[in-house]
Scaffold this motif. Structure first.
Motif, mmCIF file in Angstrom:
data_model
loop_
_atom_site.group_PDB
_atom_site.id
_atom_site.type_symbol
_atom_site.label_atom_id
_atom_site.label_comp_id
_atom_site.label_asym_id
_atom_site.label_seq_id
_atom_site.Cartn_x
_atom_site.Cartn_y
_atom_site.Cartn_z
ATOM 1 N N VAL A 1 40.578 100.893 -18.432
ATOM 2 C CA VAL A 1 40.072 101.698 -17.324
ATOM 3 C C VAL A 1 40.766 101.289 -16.025
ATOM 4 O O VAL A 1 41.171 102.139 -15.224
ATOM 5 C CB VAL A 1 38.545 101.547 -17.202
ATOM 6 C CG1 VAL A 1 38.013 102.289 -15.980
ATOM 7 C CG2 VAL A 1 37.860 102.055 -18.473
ATOM 8 N N ALA A 2 40.918 99.976 -15.810
ATOM 9 C CA ALA A 2 41.597 99.490 -14.606
ATOM 10 C C ALA A 2 43.051 99.944 -14.563
ATOM 11 O O ALA A 2 43.571 100.303 -13.498
ATOM 12 C CB ALA A 2 41.510 97.962 -14.546
ATOM 13 N N ILE A 3 43.717 99.953 -15.714
ATOM 14 C CA ILE A 3 45.098 100.436 -15.791
ATOM 15 C C ILE A 3 45.177 101.892 -15.346
ATOM 16 O O ILE A 3 46.040 102.275 -14.553
ATOM 17 C CB ILE A 3 45.631 100.274 -17.234
ATOM 18 C CG1 ILE A 3 45.908 98.806 -17.536
ATOM 19 C CG2 ILE A 3 46.903 101.111 -17.451
ATOM 20 C CD1 ILE A 3 46.094 98.517 -19.012
ATOM 21 N N MET A 4 44.268 102.726 -15.842
ATOM 22 C CA MET A 4 44.297 104.140 -15.492
ATOM 23 C C MET A 4 44.048 104.350 -14.004
ATOM 24 O O MET A 4 44.741 105.140 -13.349
ATOM 25 C CB MET A 4 43.280 104.907 -16.331
ATOM 26 C CG MET A 4 43.742 105.106 -17.767
ATOM 27 S SD MET A 4 42.509 105.882 -18.858
ATOM 28 C CE MET A 4 42.068 107.354 -17.963
ATOM 29 N N LEU A 5 43.089 103.637 -13.430
ATOM 30 C CA LEU A 5 42.801 103.800 -12.008
ATOM 31 C C LEU A 5 43.972 103.313 -11.155
ATOM 32 O O LEU A 5 44.302 103.927 -10.129
ATOM 33 C CB LEU A 5 41.518 103.059 -11.651
ATOM 34 C CG LEU A 5 40.231 103.652 -12.246
ATOM 35 C CD1 LEU A 5 39.037 102.733 -11.997
ATOM 36 C CD2 LEU A 5 39.956 105.044 -11.677
ATOM 37 N N GLY B 1 27.569 111.706 -19.447
ATOM 38 C CA GLY B 1 28.204 110.822 -18.479
ATOM 39 C C GLY B 1 29.642 110.463 -18.726
ATOM 40 O O GLY B 1 30.185 109.598 -18.030
ATOM 41 N N ALA B 2 30.301 111.093 -19.696
ATOM 42 C CA ALA B 2 31.751 110.910 -19.803
ATOM 43 C C ALA B 2 32.410 111.583 -18.598
ATOM 44 O O ALA B 2 31.910 112.579 -18.075
ATOM 45 C CB ALA B 2 32.278 111.504 -21.099
ATOM 46 N N VAL B 3 33.531 111.041 -18.156
ATOM 47 C CA VAL B 3 34.155 111.463 -16.903
ATOM 48 C C VAL B 3 35.519 112.084 -17.188
ATOM 49 O O VAL B 3 36.296 111.550 -17.987
ATOM 50 C CB VAL B 3 34.327 110.267 -15.944
ATOM 51 C CG1 VAL B 3 34.947 110.718 -14.622
ATOM 52 C CG2 VAL B 3 32.986 109.578 -15.709
ATOM 53 N N ARG B 4 35.806 113.192 -16.507
ATOM 54 C CA ARG B 4 37.112 113.836 -16.610
ATOM 55 C C ARG B 4 37.578 114.202 -15.202
ATOM 56 O O ARG B 4 36.892 114.926 -14.484
ATOM 57 C CB ARG B 4 37.033 115.086 -17.488
ATOM 58 C CG ARG B 4 38.377 115.808 -17.657
ATOM 59 C CD ARG B 4 38.253 116.956 -18.652
ATOM 60 N NE ARG B 4 37.310 117.966 -18.203
ATOM 61 C CZ ARG B 4 36.453 118.599 -19.006
ATOM 62 N NH1 ARG B 4 36.417 118.331 -20.283
ATOM 63 N NH2 ARG B 4 35.631 119.524 -18.521
ATOM 64 N N ILE C 1 28.217 102.471 -14.746
ATOM 65 C CA ILE C 1 29.678 102.384 -14.693
ATOM 66 C C ILE C 1 30.304 103.768 -14.577
ATOM 67 O O ILE C 1 31.359 103.928 -13.960
ATOM 68 C CB ILE C 1 30.238 101.605 -15.900
ATOM 69 C CG1 ILE C 1 31.650 101.117 -15.575
ATOM 70 C CG2 ILE C 1 30.202 102.426 -17.180
ATOM 71 C CD1 ILE C 1 32.144 100.012 -16.442
ATOM 72 N N ALA C 2 29.652 104.804 -15.127
ATOM 73 C CA ALA C 2 30.153 106.164 -14.940
ATOM 74 C C ALA C 2 30.105 106.539 -13.459
ATOM 75 O O ALA C 2 31.046 107.142 -12.919
ATOM 76 C CB ALA C 2 29.330 107.150 -15.765
ATOM 77 N N ARG C 3 29.024 106.182 -12.782
ATOM 78 C CA ARG C 3 28.929 106.424 -11.347
ATOM 79 C C ARG C 3 30.031 105.684 -10.592
ATOM 80 O O ARG C 3 30.660 106.221 -9.674
ATOM 81 C CB ARG C 3 27.560 105.985 -10.832
ATOM 82 C CG ARG C 3 26.408 106.889 -11.246
ATOM 83 C CD ARG C 3 25.078 106.333 -10.748
ATOM 84 N NE ARG C 3 23.979 107.256 -11.040
ATOM 85 C CZ ARG C 3 23.622 108.260 -10.272
ATOM 86 N NH1 ARG C 3 24.282 108.490 -9.142
ATOM 87 N NH2 ARG C 3 22.618 109.047 -10.609
ATOM 88 N N HIS C 4 30.255 104.449 -10.972
ATOM 89 C CA HIS C 4 31.273 103.637 -10.303
ATOM 90 C C HIS C 4 32.659 104.254 -10.445
ATOM 91 O O HIS C 4 33.425 104.345 -9.479
ATOM 92 C CB HIS C 4 31.268 102.219 -10.874
ATOM 93 C CG HIS C 4 32.325 101.328 -10.318
ATOM 94 N ND1 HIS C 4 32.207 100.659 -9.119
ATOM 95 C CD2 HIS C 4 33.569 101.003 -10.796
ATOM 96 C CE1 HIS C 4 33.303 99.969 -8.878
ATOM 97 N NE2 HIS C 4 34.146 100.155 -9.876
ATOM 98 N N VAL C 5 33.007 104.673 -11.661
ATOM 99 C CA VAL C 5 34.316 105.280 -11.898
ATOM 100 C C VAL C 5 34.470 106.570 -11.108
ATOM 101 O O VAL C 5 35.526 106.829 -10.508
ATOM 102 C CB VAL C 5 34.535 105.508 -13.410
ATOM 103 C CG1 VAL C 5 35.763 106.370 -13.667
ATOM 104 C CG2 VAL C 5 34.677 104.168 -14.131
ATOM 105 N N CYS C 6 33.431 107.385 -11.086
ATOM 106 C CA CYS C 6 33.492 108.640 -10.315
ATOM 107 C C CYS C 6 33.710 108.364 -8.832
ATOM 108 O O CYS C 6 34.519 109.041 -8.169
ATOM 109 C CB CYS C 6 32.214 109.443 -10.509
ATOM 110 S SG CYS C 6 32.053 110.208 -12.133
ATOM 111 N N GLU C 7 32.980 107.399 -8.300
ATOM 112 C CA GLU C 7 33.139 107.066 -6.877
ATOM 113 C C GLU C 7 34.554 106.584 -6.580
ATOM 114 O O GLU C 7 35.136 106.919 -5.538
ATOM 115 C CB GLU C 7 32.106 106.018 -6.482
ATOM 116 C CG GLU C 7 30.677 106.561 -6.451
ATOM 117 C CD GLU C 7 29.628 105.472 -6.389
ATOM 118 O OE1 GLU C 7 30.009 104.276 -6.369
ATOM 119 O OE2 GLU C 7 28.419 105.810 -6.377
ATOM 120 N N GLU C 8 35.135 105.813 -7.496
ATOM 121 C CA GLU C 8 36.497 105.316 -7.276
ATOM 122 C C GLU C 8 37.506 106.455 -7.368
ATOM 123 O O GLU C 8 38.457 106.518 -6.574
ATOM 124 C CB GLU C 8 36.816 104.225 -8.295
ATOM 125 C CG GLU C 8 38.132 103.506 -8.040
ATOM 126 C CD GLU C 8 38.208 102.852 -6.675
ATOM 127 O OE1 GLU C 8 39.336 102.753 -6.148
ATOM 128 O OE2 GLU C 8 37.160 102.450 -6.133
#
Length: 394
Positions: A194-198, A52-55, A31-38
């Motif tokens: 997470v969806a709200i932030m994206l 793997g936390a994302v910023r 899911i970290a990979r997925h968020v980064c790709e998005e």
């Protein structure tokens, strides 16, 4: 301020995609990979911590005092505690949730040799065999077991399958998106956040205007076990807003509609000025809201403060019925939070002194001390220019 358009189709698809990726704490690489790709598709630069936390950052007109939003991608789950002689698995929970809501759950077991499917059941699961004993069985993690959907009649069979102590068990979300706007699923805490932030990132990028300061978008991987945002903030960040679930239940003021602003959780009150700014933004922009206080609750904001970050914190939530159980939310709350996120990101800096980590009394905030006083935002009370002074020093 004009509310930015919210792409509800994008919000729904993003939430579906997130729910489809198993991510119990400790198993969050995918899911970290997925968020980064998005984030990359949306045009933001991002970086990952070792685990793997994302910023990511949406550049503003100024570096400081930067703002940040945080949600967590990890969910509740379980872990194999013991291989039982009857061919079943004893479990321990990942995160705090009741075995009451684990009974009947479909699962995926991640082993070194691949994945297996299974079901969490009480030992006395057959009504035809145990009759009323099924209804009187005690509740607890020592009173459930995982039946693996493979030939496993004993411990040796489990070992032959490659199942071992410590293997991670993901719980199926079983999402339902209803025509009336309700969403029922496990793990809405906090994949909805997470969806709200994206969705907010998408709205801000498409609007094409730079916010007043840098906006950081932080996605943590261990909130359900208490670590959260303990090691991912930068010194530039002065305000941190967690987006998470609100506990819609008897005795609580949260709601499945509108934004719920938490005034306090078990770690204490949230920042006086930041919280009131969120409330005022709701009032000024006709965003439905309510306030609540959570007793048995903590978020990424608490972990940041406990780790020593000197940031103002707030928590804004979407109301969840039966949190950490069979969860239900409504799109109205998700939309309200996307709107509020964008409003805050675009709003003027009220406390300019926050651009510095340490300073004297000039520009320091005020709180009313008697009933004759009225609360004034620091921006109105003391119109300083600390932000520009800081940049000059840089």
């Amino acid at each position: 301020m004009t509310l930015l358009a919210v792409d509800m189709d994008y919000l729904a698809k993003t939430l579906r995609d997130l729910l489809a990726i198993p991510s119990p704490t400790g198993y969050t690489d995918a899911i970290a990979r997925h968020v980064c790709e998005e984030l990359g598709r949306l045009g933001l630069d991002y970086e990952l911590t070792r685990r793997g936390a994302v910023r990511a950052v949406l550049p503003g007109k100024s570096r400081r005092p930067a703002r940040a939003f945080v949600s967590h991608v990890d969910t509740l789950g379980a872990q194999v505690k013991y291989l039982k002689d009857n061919g079943r698995l004893e479990l321990v929970p990942i995160g705090h949730w009741s075995a009451r809501f684990a009974e009947g759950a479909r699962t995926t077991i991640f082993t070194e040799q691949g994945t297996y499917r299974g079901t969490i059941l009480p030992p006395k699961a057959s009504g035809h065999t145990f009759n009323d004993e099924v209804d009187t069985a005690p509740i607890g993690w020592t009173h459930v077991e995982l039946r693996v959907d493979a030939l496993a009649r004993n411990k040796a069979d489990l070992e032959h399958l490659g199942i071992d102590v410590g293997d991670i068990v993901a719980i199926d979300p079983q999402p339902e998106f209803m025509d009336n706007g309700f969403i029922v699923s496990r793990h809405l805490d906090n994949k909805a956040g997470v969806a709200i932030m994206l969705a907010a990132v998408k709205a801000l990028v498409e609007a094409g205007e730079k916010p007043p300061v840098d906006i950081f978008w932080i996605f943590t991987i261990a909130e359900e076990v208490g670590h959260g945002a303990s090691s991912i903030l930068t010194p530039d960040i002065a305000s941190l807003i967690a987006i998470d679930n609100g506990t819609t239940a008897p005795g609580q003021n949260s709601d499945e509609f509108g934004a719920t602003i938490s005034m306090a959780d078990q770690s204490g009150p949230f920042d006086f000025h930041l919280t009131r700014k969120l409330v005022q933004l709701c009032r000024d922009n006709d965003i439905r809201y309510q306030k609540d206080v959570f007793r048995y609750y903590r978020s990424d904001a608490a972990s940041a403060i406990e780790a020593g970050a000197d940031v103002r914190t707030a928590l804004m939530t979407f109301g969840v019925d039966a949190s950490h159980g069979y969860e239900r939310i409504h799109f109205h709350a998700l939309r309200s939070l996307v709107e509020l996120t964008c409003c805050f990101a675009e709003s003027p800096i009220a406390i300019r002194r926050d651009a510095k980590e340490h300073a004297d009394l000039k520009g320091f905030t005020r709180q009313p001390m008697n009933k004759a006083e009225q609360y004034l935002t620091p921006e109105i009370d003391e119109p300083e220019t600390v932000e520009s002074e800081y940049e000059a020093e840089e």
